[in-house]
Each structure stands twice: as C-alpha cells, then as structure tokens.
Enzyme design. Structure first.
Site, PDB file in Angstrom:
ATOM      1  N   SER A   1       0.771  -1.291  -0.261  1.00  0.00           N
ATOM      2  CA  SER A   1      -0.013  -0.330  -0.043  1.00  0.00           C
ATOM      3  C   SER A   1       0.702   1.514   0.333  1.00  0.00           C
ATOM      4  CB  SER A   1      -1.131  -0.308   1.102  1.00  0.00           C
ATOM      5  OG  SER A   1      -2.260   0.913   0.809  1.00  0.00           O
TER       6      SER A   1
ATOM      7  N   LYS B   1      -0.969  -4.118  -3.460  1.00  0.00           N
ATOM      8  CA  LYS B   1      -2.075  -3.291  -2.763  1.00  0.00           C
ATOM      9  C   LYS B   1      -2.055  -1.828  -3.908  1.00  0.00           C
ATOM     10  CE  LYS B   1      -5.166  -1.776   1.072  1.00  0.00           C
ATOM     11  NZ  LYS B   1      -5.060  -0.856   0.438  1.00  0.00           N
TER      12      LYS B   1
ATOM     13  N   ASP C   1      10.010   5.483 -10.408  1.00  0.00           N
ATOM     14  CA  ASP C   1       9.208   5.766 -11.256  1.00  0.00           C
ATOM     15  C   ASP C   1       9.854   7.250 -12.306  1.00  0.00           C
ATOM     16  OD1 ASP C   1       7.789   3.853 -12.360  1.00  0.00           O
ATOM     17  OD2 ASP C   1       6.071   4.555 -12.098  1.00  0.00           O
TER      18      ASP C   1
END
Length: 502
Positions: free
Chosen positions: A327, A352, A338
């Site tokens: 999460s 998740k 990224d």
C-alpha cells in the site's frame, strides 16, 4: 367425510369434518402456490429487466430490497432484530463485491480501525490481510500475515510475512474478513489468544499474551562504513507523525554531512495516503508522486511534488522492499523508482494498489474501495506488486527445515544453552550452531541467528542488523559503489517494465 372406527356412517357428517387435515391440504396448496410464485418472480423479473432495460435499474433493486426487509420484519415466524437484518444486508452487499478491503465494520471493528491511525492498541502486533491468491477458486482464503510489528509478542515469536493464520482460538479463519479477524486477535492487555499458523505445509500453534502495542513512526541511525557514514531510516508506520519526523531526521543527518541514505520500508504494510505523499515530497521537487482513479470524478486526483527538497537531488538513495511492503510503502517505492530518485533493492512487494474510504454508520460503519492508485508512470500495481531494481532474496527455510526447527525448539537445546551462557559472543554462537547443525538438518547461519535472537528476546529490537541482514549488506555495497549513478540511470520505470513483459 370421516368413516368412524365402528364402520357405521355418522348421522351428521358435518360435525366431524377433519379440520387439521383440510388445513394441511390448504397449507400445502398455499405453500406450493408461494413456491411457484417465487419461482416465477426469480425467473421472470430478470428476463423482464433484460427486455426493458439495457442495464438493471438500481432504483428497482433498492425498492425490492426495502420491500423484502419490511416483509421479513413483519412476517418471519419469530420477531427478528431489525439491527441484525440491517447489518446482514449491508454485509451481504459488501461481501458480494469479492473485495477483501470492502467490509462492514461493527462498533468494535470501527474502534480498532480508528486506533490504527493513532498507533496505539491492545494486541499481539500483527498486520494482516485476507489471503489475496489461492490455488483454485474452491480453496479456502485464510488470513495472511503482511508483517509483524517489531518489539511485540508476534515479532518475538518469529512470525513472518506470508504466514497464514488458519485458526483463531480454534475458529477457522477462512470465513472471516480481515477486520473481523483483527477484532478477534486484539483485546485487553494481559489476556491470551491462540493462533494456528501455516508456513508452507508446516502448521504450528502459539498462545500469545496480548499487550499494549505502541507503534513508532520510524527509527534511524548512522551506519559506519569504510568510506564514511550512511544514513539509515526505517519507516515503520505511515501516520500523521511520519513526515515531520522524517524531515527532522534528514535535517540532523545533513548537519553531519550525510549524503547517502538507505530508506527501509520492508515489512511496512502501509497507512495514510497523506503521510506517504508528504514523505515522498521531501525527496522530489517535480512530477506526480501518485495519482488515484475511480468511477467517481472526485476520486481522480494527482498528487504532485512541491519544489522544496529536504536533501539535494544528488544525494544517493536506496529503498529496501520485500513481500511485507504494501500500500503506502508501495506508493513510496513506485514514486522513487519511476522518477529514478532511488534504487530499489530486495524482493517483490505485496501488491495492494487500492484506496479505501471509511463511512460511519451510527456506531459502526463500512470500508469501501473507492479508487486504485497509479505510480508516476501510470501503472496500477494491485495484485501485482513492484519488482526491485536489484533482487536480493532473503534466505528461507524449506518445509523439512521448518520441521527440524520445531524439533529444535521442542528439545529445548537453545534454552538450556542460554541459561548457562546468557550473552554468547559471535564466536560462541558459531561454535554452538555448528554443533546443533550436526543434530538438526538446518543451515548453520539460521541456527546462529536463532541463538542470537533468543538471547536478545527481552531486549529492544535492533535498529539494523549487519550480521544477518543480507539485503542491507548488499544495499551498503551498492550505495558506496562507484557505479551507483550508472546503475540508477539504467533502471526502468514500471511502465517500461510492464511494456517489456507484454
């Protein structure tokens, strides 16, 4: 007409009509009529909807549900409890979503959930979730350990991410929601709860004494290396205190000229979205940190970094991840990957990628998945997880070794050894581990660590472990390597990784 036992006909047959028999016939007929009618409704109504509407009319269903509720309330053979009918209907609707994160919350569960955000509650120290994947659709879905919380009963007993809780006080957990299981595990400090675990094919049972659980937001330290110090920060909880504490720690480390940082989110199952956004913002000055997308336009939002940085963009960073990172921890890892701000080291994360909101209902409430979150490159990692840039598997025991480990514990060899040698040195541990390895078929390195952990069971957890933490050892090697910048530049965004796999 009834024929008397004597065989003679009655003078007034109407006086002896068998009312119960006739009533049985009428009831049977009415029952059959009701069954036929209900059968007709259940078969015909969907067909009628299909003919008249391209999609079912939610208002019609709402009215039908309301009518059924009132019919049961007025006609059930015993007077039903309206609250139970209401709760059952809400539970049924949420269960039909087949989403382990969308659940009804009774008063106790609601209270437990609220205590999660404060970091204080009574229990044994486990983050849990409903088992996400099973061998087939008919296999039971148990409660899965996402991670233990350090310095708690579960942590001291060696419970690991991925362990399955198959029973709570003898009750099968497969029908239980995560929140219901959590409510059963938690309780007043000093009381006990017995959990049955499955690790691989090996099953074991532990009786825990509940205690007051207080979860710190993070822990930090400087790790001395041959080339200077590396700042180590382990994020334990994503709560309202995490970002301000992180900022303070970074400022203190910068005063000591630290320019290499290892951020550890292993065994961190998540927390507040606002917390991870604020922490990520300390390391990023541009671009999207995370975006959320749902059916409602109000759930579509991009969280962007502000220009200010807590540390220079040129400072080296590594993020440690594993199966227990979920999460919010995955949001942080995805943002760092990224944007190529940090190198990810360790193992694949939990997966998740959904966002829930809590809606109060009187004393209880419900939790509903409202959106999925997406990393800066636009990837939804739900049920997929994030692979590290550099994979460093944590050594594990196979099923036979787990059986041998239980035999070792049952024999009490380590306990007896520590009674006469309560503070063994590294050399002592190695010598005794080599001796035990001849008796039990377990790798010596595992036995060494078990001896040390048993010796330190009553002590506070180490902030970091350079003796046995292979992933941290590798991270230190990478962050001090002359090739670090090139390694980071060669990493791929999650979108690029996804494109290559398709």
């Amino acid at each position: 007409m009834r024929i008397p036992v004597s065989g003679k006909k009655e003078s007034n047959p109407m006086k002896h009509i068998d009312v119960p028999a006739i009533r049985k016939q009428i009831i049977s007929f009415v029952s059959l009529a009701v069954v036929l009618a209900l059968s007709f409704v259940t078969v015909s109504v969907p067909e009628l909807y299909a003919q008249q509407l391209k999609t079912p009319d939610s208002k019609q269903y709402s009215l039908l549900l309301q009518n059924i509720y009132h019919f049961i309330l007025q006609n059930y053979v015993e007077e039903p409890d309206p609250t139970k009918l209401y709760e059952g209907a809400v539970k049924g609707m949420l269960d039909s979503l087949n989403d382990p994160y969308s659940t009804y919350l009774d008063e106790d569960m609601m209270s437990d959930l609220m205590s999660d955000t404060t970091g204080i509650y009574g229990g044994i120290g486990l983050y849990i979730s409903k088992q996400a994947t099973v061998a087939n659709e008919n296999a039971p879905r148990y409660i899965e350990v996402v991670s233990p919380i350090e310095d708690t009963p579960a942590w001291r007993e060696g419970i690991r991410p991925g362990d399955l809780i198959i029973k709570i006080d003898g009750e099968d957990t497969s029908p239980l929601s995560t929140d219901k299981a959590s409510a059963k595990i938690r309780g007043e400090a000093g009381t006990t709860v017995t959990l049955t675990f499955r690790r691989g094919t090996y099953e074991f049972e532990i009786t825990f004494t509940r205690t007051k659980i207080e979860i710190p937001a993070l822990k930090s330290a400087l790790i001395q290396t041959a080339n200077g110090n590396v700042g180590y920060i382990r994020i334990i909880e994503w709560n309202a205190n995490t970002a301000p504490q992180m900022k303070t720690v970074l400022q203190d480390m910068k005063k000591q000229s630290i320019d290499k940082f290892i951020l550890d989110v292993r065994s961190n199952p998540g927390g507040l979205l606002s917390s991870v956004v604020d922490v990520s913002d300390l390391f990023l000055s541009t671009n999207v940190i995370v975006s959320t997308k749902g059916r409602s336009s109000s759930e579509n939002y991009e969280y962007k970094a502000k220009p200010d940085l807590a540390i220079p963009a040129t400072d080296r960073m590594i993020v440690l991840i594993d199966q227990g990172s979920a999460s919010a921890s995955e949001i942080f890892a995805g943002a760092m990957k990224d944007t190529k701000r940090a190198l990810l080291v360790g193992e694949k994360t939990y997966g998740k990628g959904s966002v829930q909101q809590i809606f109060p209902l009187d004393k209880g409430g419900f939790k509903l998945t409202m959106a999925h979150y997406y990393t800066p490159s636009g990837i939804d990692i739900d049920k997929v997880g994030i692979e590290p840039d550099v994979k460093v598997p944590e050594p594990t025991l196979n099923d036979k070794e787990l059986e041998e480990l239980q035999r070792l514990y049952d024999a009490g060899d380590i306990a007896r050894y520590l009674e006469s040698n309560p503070q063994p040195t590294l050399a002592d541990r190695k010598a005794f581990a080599a001796e035990l390895a001849q008796k039990y078929k377990i790798q010596e390195i595992f036995i060494e660590k078990i001896i040390r952990d048993e010796a330190e069971r009553s002590m506070p957890a180490r902030i970091y472990d350079l003796e046995y933490d292979i992933q941290l050892q590798k991270a230190l090697d990478f962050i001090e390597s002359a090739d670090f910048e090139q390694m980071l530049e060669n990493t791929k965004t999650l979108a690029q990784v996804r494109a290559l796999s398709n």
